[in-house]
Design a protein around this motif. Structure first.
Motif, mmCIF file in Angstrom:
data_model
loop_
_atom_site.group_PDB
_atom_site.id
_atom_site.type_symbol
_atom_site.label_atom_id
_atom_site.label_comp_id
_atom_site.label_asym_id
_atom_site.label_seq_id
_atom_site.Cartn_x
_atom_site.Cartn_y
_atom_site.Cartn_z
ATOM 1 N N ALA A 38 -36.847 -40.723 -15.943
ATOM 2 C CA ALA A 38 -35.958 -39.267 -15.684
ATOM 3 C C ALA A 38 -35.728 -39.162 -14.364
ATOM 4 O O ALA A 38 -34.691 -38.622 -14.322
ATOM 5 C CB ALA A 38 -36.804 -38.139 -16.333
ATOM 6 N N GLY A 39 -36.576 -39.546 -13.505
ATOM 7 C CA GLY A 39 -36.340 -39.498 -11.982
ATOM 8 C C GLY A 39 -35.044 -40.274 -11.711
ATOM 9 O O GLY A 39 -34.112 -39.743 -10.824
ATOM 10 N N GLY A 43 -27.531 -37.745 -11.634
ATOM 11 C CA GLY A 43 -27.071 -36.459 -12.299
ATOM 12 C C GLY A 43 -27.171 -36.190 -13.609
ATOM 13 O O GLY A 43 -26.408 -35.396 -14.190
ATOM 14 N N LEU A 44 -28.229 -37.008 -14.095
ATOM 15 C CA LEU A 44 -28.129 -36.777 -15.659
ATOM 16 C C LEU A 44 -29.681 -36.271 -15.956
ATOM 17 O O LEU A 44 -30.705 -36.577 -15.393
ATOM 18 C CB LEU A 44 -28.062 -37.971 -16.462
ATOM 19 C CG LEU A 44 -26.647 -38.816 -16.266
ATOM 20 C CD1 LEU A 44 -26.683 -40.239 -16.948
ATOM 21 C CD2 LEU A 44 -25.368 -37.872 -16.761
ATOM 22 N N ARG A 45 -29.913 -35.345 -16.961
ATOM 23 C CA ARG A 45 -31.079 -34.755 -17.270
ATOM 24 C C ARG A 45 -31.681 -35.313 -18.467
ATOM 25 O O ARG A 45 -30.987 -34.835 -19.573
ATOM 26 C CB ARG A 45 -30.693 -33.222 -17.300
ATOM 27 C CG ARG A 45 -32.066 -32.442 -17.461
ATOM 28 C CD ARG A 45 -31.769 -30.810 -17.279
ATOM 29 N NE ARG A 45 -32.632 -30.036 -18.375
ATOM 30 C CZ ARG A 45 -33.649 -29.843 -18.012
ATOM 31 N NH1 ARG A 45 -34.441 -30.245 -16.992
ATOM 32 N NH2 ARG A 45 -34.672 -29.441 -19.302
ATOM 33 N N ALA A 46 -32.867 -35.854 -18.466
ATOM 34 C CA ALA A 46 -33.527 -36.221 -19.765
ATOM 35 C C ALA A 46 -34.775 -35.418 -19.892
ATOM 36 O O ALA A 46 -35.731 -35.490 -19.100
ATOM 37 C CB ALA A 46 -34.070 -37.578 -19.505
ATOM 38 N N PRO A 91 -36.730 -34.064 -23.063
ATOM 39 C CA PRO A 91 -37.028 -35.563 -22.791
ATOM 40 C C PRO A 91 -36.025 -36.656 -23.021
ATOM 41 O O PRO A 91 -36.518 -37.644 -22.505
ATOM 42 C CB PRO A 91 -38.293 -35.891 -23.845
ATOM 43 C CG PRO A 91 -37.697 -35.068 -24.926
ATOM 44 C CD PRO A 91 -36.960 -33.941 -24.706
ATOM 45 N N GLN A 92 -35.055 -36.476 -23.285
ATOM 46 C CA GLN A 92 -34.014 -37.575 -23.492
ATOM 47 C C GLN A 92 -32.637 -36.910 -23.343
ATOM 48 O O GLN A 92 -32.281 -35.688 -23.376
ATOM 49 C CB GLN A 92 -33.992 -37.768 -24.917
ATOM 50 C CG GLN A 92 -33.301 -39.152 -25.471
ATOM 51 C CD GLN A 92 -33.648 -39.626 -26.912
ATOM 52 O OE1 GLN A 92 -32.747 -38.980 -27.852
ATOM 53 N NE2 GLN A 92 -34.594 -40.351 -27.097
ATOM 54 N N LEU A 93 -31.903 -38.080 -22.899
ATOM 55 C CA LEU A 93 -30.321 -37.639 -22.622
ATOM 56 C C LEU A 93 -29.551 -37.281 -23.817
ATOM 57 O O LEU A 93 -30.036 -37.799 -24.906
ATOM 58 C CB LEU A 93 -29.849 -39.243 -21.977
ATOM 59 C CG LEU A 93 -30.033 -39.518 -20.522
ATOM 60 C CD1 LEU A 93 -29.191 -40.622 -20.181
ATOM 61 C CD2 LEU A 93 -30.101 -38.403 -19.539
ATOM 62 N N ASP A 94 -28.715 -36.275 -23.736
ATOM 63 C CA ASP A 94 -27.993 -35.941 -24.822
ATOM 64 C C ASP A 94 -26.903 -36.965 -25.132
ATOM 65 O O ASP A 94 -26.695 -38.045 -24.515
ATOM 66 C CB ASP A 94 -27.183 -34.591 -24.705
ATOM 67 C CG ASP A 94 -26.223 -34.666 -23.491
ATOM 68 O OD1 ASP A 94 -25.400 -35.652 -23.365
ATOM 69 O OD2 ASP A 94 -26.178 -33.741 -22.793
ATOM 70 N N PRO A 95 -26.467 -37.258 -26.544
ATOM 71 C CA PRO A 95 -25.620 -38.480 -26.633
ATOM 72 C C PRO A 95 -24.325 -38.780 -25.651
ATOM 73 O O PRO A 95 -24.350 -39.789 -25.428
ATOM 74 C CB PRO A 95 -25.084 -38.108 -28.045
ATOM 75 C CG PRO A 95 -25.986 -37.144 -28.632
ATOM 76 C CD PRO A 95 -26.607 -36.431 -27.575
ATOM 77 N N ALA A 96 -23.861 -37.872 -25.066
ATOM 78 C CA ALA A 96 -22.575 -38.073 -24.135
ATOM 79 C C ALA A 96 -23.349 -38.711 -23.094
ATOM 80 O O ALA A 96 -22.771 -39.558 -22.373
ATOM 81 C CB ALA A 96 -21.965 -36.655 -24.010
ATOM 82 N N ALA A 97 -24.240 -38.071 -22.429
ATOM 83 C CA ALA A 97 -24.860 -38.715 -21.297
ATOM 84 C C ALA A 97 -25.349 -39.931 -21.481
ATOM 85 O O ALA A 97 -25.479 -40.945 -20.720
ATOM 86 C CB ALA A 97 -25.940 -37.881 -20.774
ATOM 87 N N SER A 98 -26.012 -40.213 -22.645
ATOM 88 C CA SER A 98 -26.613 -41.519 -22.985
ATOM 89 C C SER A 98 -25.651 -42.572 -22.952
ATOM 90 O O SER A 98 -25.635 -43.686 -22.601
ATOM 91 C CB SER A 98 -27.359 -41.399 -24.577
ATOM 92 O OG SER A 98 -27.744 -42.662 -24.820
ATOM 93 N N ARG A 99 -24.450 -42.029 -23.810
ATOM 94 C CA ARG A 99 -22.982 -43.269 -23.713
ATOM 95 C C ARG A 99 -22.804 -43.627 -22.299
ATOM 96 O O ARG A 99 -22.263 -44.592 -22.070
ATOM 97 C CB ARG A 99 -22.208 -42.487 -24.284
ATOM 98 C CG ARG A 99 -21.983 -42.599 -25.928
ATOM 99 C CD ARG A 99 -20.723 -42.496 -26.572
ATOM 100 N NE ARG A 99 -20.718 -41.032 -26.627
ATOM 101 C CZ ARG A 99 -20.964 -40.232 -27.235
ATOM 102 N NH1 ARG A 99 -21.537 -40.298 -28.232
ATOM 103 N NH2 ARG A 99 -20.828 -38.720 -27.168
ATOM 104 N N ARG A 137 -45.241 -28.376 -23.158
ATOM 105 C CA ARG A 137 -43.784 -28.559 -22.907
ATOM 106 C C ARG A 137 -43.856 -30.245 -22.320
ATOM 107 O O ARG A 137 -44.394 -30.304 -21.335
ATOM 108 C CB ARG A 137 -43.321 -27.786 -21.772
ATOM 109 C CG ARG A 137 -41.851 -27.992 -21.442
ATOM 110 C CD ARG A 137 -41.394 -26.967 -20.577
ATOM 111 N NE ARG A 137 -40.521 -27.448 -19.411
ATOM 112 C CZ ARG A 137 -39.371 -27.684 -19.522
ATOM 113 N NH1 ARG A 137 -38.795 -27.638 -20.680
ATOM 114 N NH2 ARG A 137 -38.712 -28.233 -18.278
ATOM 115 N N ALA A 138 -43.043 -30.910 -23.098
ATOM 116 C CA ALA A 138 -42.821 -32.373 -22.324
ATOM 117 C C ALA A 138 -41.274 -32.348 -21.948
ATOM 118 O O ALA A 138 -40.297 -32.514 -22.765
ATOM 119 C CB ALA A 138 -43.155 -33.148 -23.600
ATOM 120 N N ALA A 139 -41.061 -32.535 -20.657
ATOM 121 C CA ALA A 139 -39.675 -32.777 -20.213
ATOM 122 C C ALA A 139 -39.658 -33.802 -18.920
ATOM 123 O O ALA A 139 -39.426 -32.998 -18.016
ATOM 124 C CB ALA A 139 -39.314 -31.281 -20.009
#
Lengths: 347, 347, 347, 347
Positions: free
Chosen positions: A250-251, A257-260, A262-270, B259-261
């Motif tokens: 995640a770091g 500039g992407l936030r996970a 816990p996970q990237l959203d689909p647009a960021a993942s792409r 919270r897991a982030a």
């Protein structure tokens, strides 16, 4: 300064180049500007993994036709990495790094540099290979307009000696520690070959090294961000403390500039176009104090367990499974962990 | 109402009960109050995994000595799950579920209920097994003071027939769909055995079913939160859409106030005392549209790939590797995914 | 002089003792006269093979009940060999060696002798272990009334150190070379531990050594033919030059009066009651000049390939598949081969 | 009548054609007279064995260069068999069957015939494929001057459908039973596709069938002895009752005038130029009444165990390890066994 673009294609088999050749046919990728090919195949990633040689031959044959060269000649010109082993969720795919037009701008963007040189057979796995690697990495950074601070990935294709047990480890160690010296992470004495495979506390934070048995050419490709680079792409890297270091992954994304969480959203993942990582089973025999059995399983090799773990770690944070995870991580990240580099596309 | 406490012990081998027997010797666990034993061993989790029978024998022998009973008799009394396969980061361990003193309070806390009944051999893997499972789950919920809404995990040990190909799948299907009917997730007609292993859209969101070949006893254990339960523990569950469903795991933890982030911090991670999950390789052949090769690898079995993936997914969100992940997830969560239940300790 | 009888039972699983316990119940075998138990199970025969510990526990538990002793105590008293790995045609089975009544005759027949002694931890895998093994073999031969010329099999259960890489090999080397010195096959200087795993030209022609991690007791069992032995059984042995040395196997049978050209007829085959052999993949990388790939396969371990080969070799000459073939054949037969001992019953 | 010669070359890797190309360069083999290439590689011989496609590509590329044709076109012209799986002692190698000059004599010798035809997709694995195979075998025998009595090997490369589970078995069944009808071993009604994979008592005694996924061409090659054939070579075949049927192998050699009791002497062994065999783990679960575990091992696939067994059986009678053993033996020899064909050179 060499600005570069990055393309990724799924592969339905080790010989499936359909996406890649369609891009070549469409002119999306100019064959003569290709700098590197990274391929993740579905072999076992171990000694008897012939998907590597097969995919390598198929790739070179396809390019040779278009470049009107012998397939063998392309091995020297393009840094080809075929990494076997798509355990767990890992999805076989091909990444193409190709030169992009000059931007005429001084804004930073993705750049690459390459360097290569034959080494004496006696140097393989020894201090001399490490010293030569240091020189190649410096030359590649210079060519790319990168500094140690802006270099994010050093890919080294290191010649090894298949006939000598343990030599792949030594060849990878020399390449990794050679890169660490070039990057200023370690002092020159880290190249002492008595430390190879022994002093695990010595490592490079961003070297991805593979040992190959097809000649004595040592090849280096560096990637980073520099003025005049391709602004459509960004790159970052970090070491991973262990195979469940989700905060580490995640770091890297946060730097991009992407936030996970816990996970990237689909647009960021792409937007994550390439992921390349190294990791082995923790040498301590445990993950955060709890025993793992990856290294004492005689049915499934340690590297297969470890790639399954690192692949799922990356995919579960990034949100997709096209992650190139490789074993043989000696001196490439901390002893119980590894490292990853991630390239994103700016939409 | 049966309030329960949950204990976890690391295992250095399938026959290592040192932590468990120390707790018995110290009186921390009263042997006669044990309701269930869940054990993750380092076998292959497939037909020729004898770590299961071995750990089962060692566990029953240790308890039989203390309870002055025959080891065989304990099989009926205690719901024993020995699950083979500690791929990737998964760490072998033992979880003990034992009755706790009545609280005299009406505040909610962790409770358990059990029920068991022999089934006719002809019922195995058929609608009748499913119907009987429905009845057992209802009886166990009633005993525990749980409703479908407050039940978080239904563990079913289903009798199967080793001599008939495909019967383990059918036995698991009957157990899972029987639980789904008891929980009101599916209507009675979901028990039709023509659907077993076929209509993957029918599933239970919180049934963990194993097929065993040691008799015709069908056993059920339910866990949830109810008034009068042990307030020192909490439990939640959710389905997982696929082997990289980190948001799904984080959602379970969020229900538990954690919270897991992207990952629990060390203090929160230590509070996760038990993790139990089911998952197979996605039947679609892909994870979010990208091909996986777990099901076409003839060197490493699909279940071993899948457990490595689900184990790393859970561990990378939870922050530790003592996760009991099991294959054979037919009708236990969605077709391309699975489900997980997590028990935390309130500090 | 200890005359002995040999019994063989098929095993339908690592915990199937039905044939053995029926023989105990029927009085065919007196539990207190059992000297050795040899068991071939269906594990992988490697580090993570828990069928060995499981079968060992089941065997000792069954005998402990009848002998009114602790199961653990039996480990010292009876030379138990549980050998994992039933690759190819090899059929899991149990061989029981038990004392038989004195014959009162001076005619030769099958005899056994045993000896055991704890060794210092520091001696494991070193010259001292070899010297102690030499002494134990001499003592066992003396007890049995055997000479080096009439001794046909030396079974050594050698203590090893699981925590030190390569120590199993060293422990087996010490046991084998210790036996060779006792048998007069090699001079005392063969015990120098610098040769262990290195000087493959030093070997014993009839030592079967296993390394175990359950204590520091070194156990020896010798078998041969001597006056006063059980005339109902015969034994012979020979080294095998490689995994296709059918003439070597036929030569052993010829010594026993049986003709395999190429295979024993069914009546003769039935007379072969026990077969015990050692063999690894040829160290030269070839069988009679043709490359083998047993040692470079990272999906199937070398020992599994080798046991499949030696098992089929023996079975195809003998005519049945109850052959106990074991890997870890260092210094037990020639470098590219191994050895076998065969016991027949006189009808 | 097409007289043929047979050549064999060792392979140091799936892409090692050095022996073969040296023979082409030296003119020992005329590339335009090659009828068939049989190659045994060191893959796993299962779904994910890419050594087959790799060796196939390398072979066709090498020939295409010399024949000035597209590599793809050679697939139709030459019956290429790349069989993965060199378990146990089996040594990777290449066999080349090439046309030899007419002898002008009426003495019998080795002859070959070929036939091929595309089949409709709907015919794959159905009675129609079987019927078409019957026709191709008859045509190939006619061309070769062979009768059912003098035909010793029928090689069928059968198109299959990778997307349908069980279709490889059906495609092999159709090919084998089609050959059996052509050879007069079975009546026409043996082609009924309801029997494929079910009625194991129906089989061909000399058909070697492989299912491939590279098109709809069904190819047949027959070998036998006929007047005008190459007198420098002989061929014989027999069914094998089980994986330890040494007498069956010795019987084939006896037909060729060679005595194995138990093994050919070195001079006779050198005369054995090609060995090609089929065999799976006995369906009964036992070899001569003794349980085997080849089919219940989830770490090592059944076919790998079976090839290790049949390979060692053949090698231990013949005296060398260049034996092409293949699994997928449905209807190719008896249910618990298989068959073998052996070609010798007359010195």
């Amino acid at each position: 300064v060499q600005p570069v673009a990055v393309h990724r294609f799924p592969m339905s088999a080790p010989d499936d180049l359909s996406g890649f050749t369609a891009a070549l046919d469409a002119g999306t990728i100019a064959p003569d500007r290709i700098l590197a090919l990274w391929c993740k195949t579905e072999g076992n990633g171990l000694r008897n993994d012939w998907t590597r040689a097969y995919a390598d031959l198929v790739l070179r044959t396809a390019l040779a036709r278009r470049l009107d060269k012998a397939a063998d000649a392309l091995r020297e010109r393009i840094a080809i990495l075929v990494s076997g082993g798509s355990e767990g969720v890992v999805s076989p795919h091909l990444v193409v790094i190709a030169g992009a037009p000059a931007t005429g701008s001084s804004l930073p963007g993705l750049v690459a540099g390459t360097a290569a040189g034959a080494i004496p057979h006696a140097a393989v796995g020894m201090t001399e290979q490490g010293r030569l690697a240091t020189g190649l990495v410096r030359e590649a950074m210079r060519q790319a307009g990168l500094t140690p601070a802006t270099t994010r990935l050093v890919f080294v294709r290191a010649p090894s000696d298949a006939a000598r047990a343990g030599w792949d480890t030594r060849a990878r160690a020399a390449g990794a520690l050679g890169a660490a010296v070039a990057l200023g992470e370690l002092a020159d004495d880290a190249l002492a070959d008595t430390a190879y495979g022994v002093r695990h506390e010595l490592f490079c934070s961003r070297a991805f090294v593979v040992a190959r048995h097809d000649g004595l050419l040592q090849q280096v490709l560096v990637l980073g961000e520099a003025p005049g680079g391709n602004p459509a792409f960004r790159i970052a890297h970090a070491t991973l403390a262990d195979p469940i270091d989700a905060p580490g992954v995640a770091g890297i994304l946060a730097e991009l500039g992407l936030r996970a969480a816990p996970q990237l959203d689909p647009a960021a993942s792409r937007r994550v176009v390439a992921v390349i990582a190294k990791g082995d089973a923790p040498l301590s025999g445990a993950v955060r104090g709890q025993r793992h059995v990856m290294s004492i399983d005689n049915d499934v090799a340690m590297h297969r367990h470890a790639r399954a773990a690192y692949g799922t770690l990356l995919a579960s944070v990034i949100g997709h499974t096209a992650c190139l995870v490789s074993g043989g991580a000696e001196h490439q990240g901390p002893a119980d962990g590894g490292f990853a580099a991630i390239i994103t596309r700016i939409d």
